[in-house]
Design a protein around this motif. Structure first.
Motif, PDB file in Angstrom:
ATOM      1  N   THR A   1     -13.745 -29.672 -78.577  1.00 25.27           N
ATOM      2  CA  THR A   1     -13.364 -31.242 -78.748  1.00 25.27           C
ATOM      3  C   THR A   1     -14.443 -31.742 -78.894  1.00 25.27           C
ATOM      4  OG1 THR A   1     -11.291 -30.953 -77.310  1.00 25.27           O
ATOM      5  CG2 THR A   1     -12.249 -33.088 -77.588  1.00 25.27           C
ATOM      6  N   VAL A   2     -14.782 -32.643 -80.022  1.00 22.49           N
ATOM      7  CA  VAL A   2     -15.926 -33.563 -80.021  1.00 22.49           C
ATOM      8  C   VAL A   2     -15.806 -35.110 -79.906  1.00 22.49           C
ATOM      9  CG1 VAL A   2     -18.048 -33.793 -82.015  1.00 22.49           C
ATOM     10  CG2 VAL A   2     -16.587 -31.686 -81.748  1.00 22.49           C
ATOM     11  N   VAL A   3     -16.546 -35.435 -78.986  1.00 22.98           N
ATOM     12  CA  VAL A   3     -16.485 -36.877 -78.498  1.00 22.98           C
ATOM     13  C   VAL A   3     -18.077 -37.313 -78.499  1.00 22.98           C
ATOM     14  CG1 VAL A   3     -15.549 -38.325 -77.073  1.00 22.98           C
ATOM     15  CG2 VAL A   3     -14.201 -36.355 -77.337  1.00 22.98           C
ATOM     16  N   ASP A   4     -18.122 -38.552 -79.367  1.00 24.20           N
ATOM     17  CA  ASP A   4     -19.468 -39.393 -79.115  1.00 24.20           C
ATOM     18  C   ASP A   4     -20.592 -38.270 -79.121  1.00 24.20           C
ATOM     19  OD1 ASP A   4     -17.908 -41.414 -79.650  1.00 24.20           O
ATOM     20  OD2 ASP A   4     -17.827 -42.199 -77.490  1.00 24.20           O
ATOM     21  N   GLY A   5     -20.903 -37.427 -79.847  1.00 30.08           N
ATOM     22  CA  GLY A   5     -21.987 -36.877 -80.097  1.00 30.08           C
ATOM     23  C   GLY A   5     -22.332 -35.632 -79.026  1.00 30.08           C
ATOM     24  N   ARG A   6     -20.980 -35.107 -78.397  1.00 29.27           N
ATOM     25  CA  ARG A   6     -20.814 -34.113 -77.300  1.00 29.27           C
ATOM     26  C   ARG A   6     -19.854 -33.080 -78.100  1.00 29.27           C
ATOM     27  NH1 ARG A   6     -22.543 -36.409 -71.976  1.00 29.27           N
ATOM     28  NH2 ARG A   6     -24.752 -36.428 -72.120  1.00 29.27           N
ATOM     29  N   VAL A   7     -19.974 -32.012 -77.843  1.00 25.33           N
ATOM     30  CA  VAL A   7     -19.000 -30.886 -78.171  1.00 25.33           C
ATOM     31  C   VAL A   7     -18.666 -29.765 -76.855  1.00 25.33           C
ATOM     32  CG1 VAL A   7     -18.552 -28.770 -79.706  1.00 25.33           C
ATOM     33  CG2 VAL A   7     -20.420 -30.416 -80.396  1.00 25.33           C
TER      34      VAL A   7
END
Length: 385
Positions: free
Chosen positions: A166-172
């Protein structure tokens, strides 16, 4: 240019990268860009549902991974160890879908656009964000490749990966078989933090309200601070958790291998309700406007009230269901282990139509603009209109 990033992790580590922010925002993205559609894993589409009148397929390799559909491409992993992109081809203002001309933009075409060799089986469903594709493989390799041409951007070594990122705002965010939940920097692959559970993590994390929610085979649902990686609370289920959690309206929904479906308060981790089924719940729930849809390995699919857990209907698929359902419009769709792809009326639970593939369907469908896209162990990626 290929850039490899590797982080060695000890047996009991929680580490922070420099410059880690205490606040964590969550930008909404378009498309069915990861497992369960987006960061919440609700598997709820915005568009209509397929009528089942047209079915197209393209050979990509044996598929257990669930597809992501973004723009004019579908992306999926294969048990042959490849990431594959399949792209739509425009024909005189229409779309050529798997060799046939159909109306509308459905996001697929007759041949694979590119493939990337992972080197081991890919059960992980890819996430496609900001022009990059993220996925892991069973050999412990996690990669980021360019969505346009499949060229490798960075690589990370972890434990064996079944968890979908899950990728959210620059983090995986994803888990591995060593029980570690990872947060990597999306542009570089550098480690931001790692959180340890007591058993393997196959679930796709759900991210909401600054928290990462993820289940583990240790039988616990873990709530983790998304920016810092601190554990905030755990909830004890009745058995191992392989069903990915879905977040909606302040609740987290998931099933366990004892056959129990749970609804948990997302803020406190307190139980709100449970529902007992007659078999293991491996598939992840789909969440509609007011209902939760959950499948178990005895072939039963249930619709329960999201607020109370009261059952509204049951449907017998006739075979074990490991494919996680998806919902859009008036239809709930999923596959079963006999190779049947089902579409149900979400109001009544009655079957609307079925399609018979030539292998097990454990891949969970994506629903985009009235098209259901799913993989099959017969080696094909299917699109149903």
């Amino acid at each position: 240019m290929e850039l490899s990033r590797r982080v060695l992790l000890g047996s009991s580590a929680v580490f922070l990268a420099s410059g880690c922010l205490d606040e964590f925002s969550e930008t909404e993205l378009d498309g069915w860009y990861s497992f369960g559609r987006d960061r919440t894993n609700t598997a709820r589409g915005d568009g209509g549902a397929p009528d089942g009148d047209n079915v197209f397929s393209v050979e990509v390799g044996t598929v257990a991974s669930s597809p992501a559909v973004v723009g004019e491409r579908a992306y999926v992993g294969t048990l042959d160890g490849e990431l594959v992109a399949v792209e739509a081809a425009d024909v005189d203002g229409e779309v050529e879908l798997f060799g046939e001309v159909v109306e509308g933009d459905v996001g697929l075409q007759a041949e694979a656009d590119w493939s990337y060799e992972m080197g081991a089986e890919v059960y992980s469903s890819p996430a496609v964000v900001d022009g990059n594709v993220y996925a892991g493989a069973r050999d412990g390799t996690f990669v980021c490749v360019d969505a346009d041409d499949g060229s490798m951007l960075w690589e990370q070594e972890t434990g064996p990966v079944n968890s979908s990122p899950t990728v959210v705002d620059g983090r995986v965010f994803f888990g591995d078989d060593d029980g570690i939940v990872w947060a990597l920097d999306a542009p570089s692959g550098n480690g931001s933090w790692a959180y340890e559970t007591d058993d393997e993590v196959w679930c796709a994390p759900a991210v909401a309200g600054g928290r990462v929610y993820v289940g583990s085979a240790d039988g616990r649902l873990h709530s983790i601070h998304a920016a810092r990686g601190d554990g905030e609370w755990t909830y004890d289920a009745d058995d191992a958790i392989y069903s990915s959690p879905a977040y909606d309206d302040g609740r987290v929904f998931f099933g366990d291998m004892d056959g129990t479906v749970h609804a948990v308060d997302a803020e406190t981790g307190e139980e709100e309700w449970t529902v007992s089924t007659d078999a293991e719940v491996f598939a992840s729930p789909a969440v509609g406007e007011n209902e939760v849809y959950v499948a178990s390995r005895d072939g039963t699919v249930r619709a329960v009230d999201a607020a109370t857990g009261e059952e509204n209907w049951q449907y017998d698929a006739g075979a074990s269901v490991n494919s996680s359902p998806a919902v859009a419009g008036a239809r709930l769709v999923f596959g079963d282990d006999d190779g049947t792809f089902h579409a149900l009326n979400v109001v009544t639970g009655e079957g609307a139509w079925t399609y018979e593939a030539d292998g097990r369907v454990v891949s969970s469908p994506a629903l985009v603009d009235g098209v259901a896209v799913f993989g099959c162990e017969d080696g094909n990626l299917y699109a149903v209109l």
